[in-house]
Design an enzyme around this catalytic site. Structure first.
Site, mmCIF file in Angstrom:
data_model
loop_
_atom_site.group_PDB
_atom_site.id
_atom_site.type_symbol
_atom_site.label_atom_id
_atom_site.label_comp_id
_atom_site.label_asym_id
_atom_site.label_seq_id
_atom_site.Cartn_x
_atom_site.Cartn_y
_atom_site.Cartn_z
ATOM 1 N N HIS A 1 -13.386 9.665 64.453
ATOM 2 C CA HIS A 1 -12.500 8.701 65.239
ATOM 3 C C HIS A 1 -12.971 7.518 64.702
ATOM 4 C CE1 HIS A 1 -10.417 7.123 69.064
ATOM 5 N NE2 HIS A 1 -11.308 6.298 68.913
ATOM 6 N N CYS A 2 -12.095 6.576 64.293
ATOM 7 C CA CYS A 2 -12.395 5.206 63.972
ATOM 8 C C CYS A 2 -12.059 4.044 64.746
ATOM 9 C CB CYS A 2 -11.425 5.094 62.611
ATOM 10 S SG CYS A 2 -11.650 3.356 61.880
ATOM 11 N N PRO A 3 -13.035 3.280 65.296
ATOM 12 C CA PRO A 3 -12.941 2.408 65.820
ATOM 13 C C PRO A 3 -12.139 1.021 65.359
ATOM 14 C CG PRO A 3 -15.146 2.212 65.036
ATOM 15 C CD PRO A 3 -14.389 3.507 64.490
ATOM 16 N N ASN B 1 -8.742 1.954 66.063
ATOM 17 C CA ASN B 1 -8.793 2.378 67.424
ATOM 18 C C ASN B 1 -7.852 3.683 67.613
ATOM 19 O OD1 ASN B 1 -9.105 2.542 70.340
ATOM 20 N ND2 ASN B 1 -7.574 1.210 70.640
ATOM 21 N N ASN B 2 -8.183 4.833 66.725
ATOM 22 C CA ASN B 2 -7.228 5.950 66.720
ATOM 23 C C ASN B 2 -8.250 7.044 66.010
ATOM 24 O OD1 ASN B 2 -5.441 7.913 67.103
ATOM 25 N ND2 ASN B 2 -3.841 6.626 66.773
#
Length: 384
Positions: free
Chosen positions: A128-130, A133-134
């Site tokens: 999950h990549c901040p 945001n997904n």
């Protein structure tokens, strides 16, 4: 008008909420600052549009910006693809090889994992990549990786513009208010002189943008290298850790078996084509995957079930030797720990000396783990 309304649906508008997050705000801010300053510096002070080279340079800058934003928004809004709610394999007997997700009320398809931030089971989940945001997974892995490639390349071009702008202007006609530097730099002089003088504010803005461009090139470039390494092996970050634990389990019990990663096609080019296609649409449906000879569709999920059982039997624990407040970036644990803090929104577990944790996945300096409260209860998984 009807066609326009059919494309822009309520669900699409709801996705715009992803922009209201610190990750996209920072990422888009860096892109905007570097792109805008590169274009301004080129047109006003370094490479004017009335020259052929200046026009080509300006078009290239616009091209970098468009391609970076296209892949960034693709990665964000297309998303990784989620396992359908209530999904189960066509052959009912295959459920014995799969884990069941109580949240999604469905079985976890091969290569899928549940993301607590997205609150769904993600197909071929990498992480999950901040910054977008997904999650990064099956559908957006190619767009995400292309963004990681194009962003450093665009920043290198922008950094070149920033350096050359300061080089040609700093010794030409820059005045800081207390002195004007006068050195013969005839090769750097422009004729006619720029309409807008290159003053202190422009110098400071260019220098700031240069720092952002160089920092982005290094940080994002390293992420690109990491992503390409796992793509060329047709793995995800999570699957790399599963493979490590499989080898550790076999070595620990001295078993007469060899773990073979089932999705490695045996060729880097074939692995590459599993993610990148000419059509831009990844191969397969995200639920079933081609496997190498000697393996079958559930080889990896069976290994996960073995590891899950092994965790309960072996109960490998790590004893906490120092108190930890649970801070996101702990300043009191040294510079190395501070700068190696993972970019994730997952909560850190507050720990006290003497407590025990059970590590389930690890990075070089940080671990995913469970805090063991007593023999019968384990706290939810989080970052240590």
């Amino acid at each position: 008008m009807g066609t326009f309304c059919s494309v822009i649906k309520f669900e699409n508008l709801q996705e715009l909420k992803r922009l209201c997050h610190w990750g996209p705000i920072i990422a888009l801010g860096v892109i905007a600052i570097c792109s805008t300053m590169a274009m301004i510096d080129s047109v006003l002070w370094y490479w004017p549009l009335h020259t052929t080279g200046g026009s080509v340079n300006f078009i290239m800058l616009i091209n970098w910006t468009v391609m970076i934003l296209y892949n960034y928004f693709n990665a964000m809004f297309v998303g990784p693809g989620f396992v359908p709610l209530g999904w189960k394999p066509e052959i009912s007997q295959d459920t014995m090889y799969l884990q069941y997700c109580k949240v999604c009320q469905a079985y976890k398809a091969p290569r899928s994992h549940h993301c607590r931030k997205c609150n769904r089971c993600v197909m071929k989940m990498d992480h999950h990549c901040p910054w977008i945001n997904n999650c990064c997974g099956y559908q957006n892995h190619a767009s995400f990786t292309l963004f990681l490639l194009l962003a450093p390349l665009g920043c290198i071009h922008a950094a070149f513009i920033f350096v050359m702008t300061m080089y040609t202007q700093l010794y030409n006609r820059l005045s800081f208010g207390w002195n004007t530097v006068k050195i013969d730099m005839s090769a750097a002089r422009r004729d006619p002189l720029p309409i807008v003088p290159f003053g202190l504010a422009a110098f400071a803005a260019t220098l700031f943008a240069l720092g952002l461009a160089l920092g982005t090139t290094i940080a994002v470039g390293m992420l690109f290298v990491i992503q390409m390494k796992i793509i060329l092996r047709n793995k995800t970050s999570i699957e790399s850790w599963i493979e490590e634990k499989a080898k550790d389990r076999i070595q620990y019990y001295q078993l007469d078996e060899v773990f073979v990663f089932p999705y490695d096609m045996g060729s880097r080019w074939r692995n590459f084509k599993q993610v990148f296609t000419w059509s831009g649409i990844p191969e397969g449906d995200g639920l079933e995957w081609p496997v190498r000879e000697g393996c079958h569709q559930y080889s990896l999920t069976i290994e996960q079930l073995k590891q899950k059982a092994d965790k309960r039997v072996r109960s490998v624990r790590y004893k906490v030797i120092e108190d930890y407040s649970g801070a996101c970036c702990p300043l009191n644990k040294g510079i190395k720990t501070f700068f190696t803090s993972p970019c994730t929104e997952e909560p850190r577990i507050q720990l006290q000396k003497g407590e025990f944790v059970l590590a389930t996945r690890g990075l070089r300096y940080w671990l995913y783990g469970d805090k063991i409260l007593d023999d019968s209860f384990i706290e939810v998984r989080s970052r240590l």
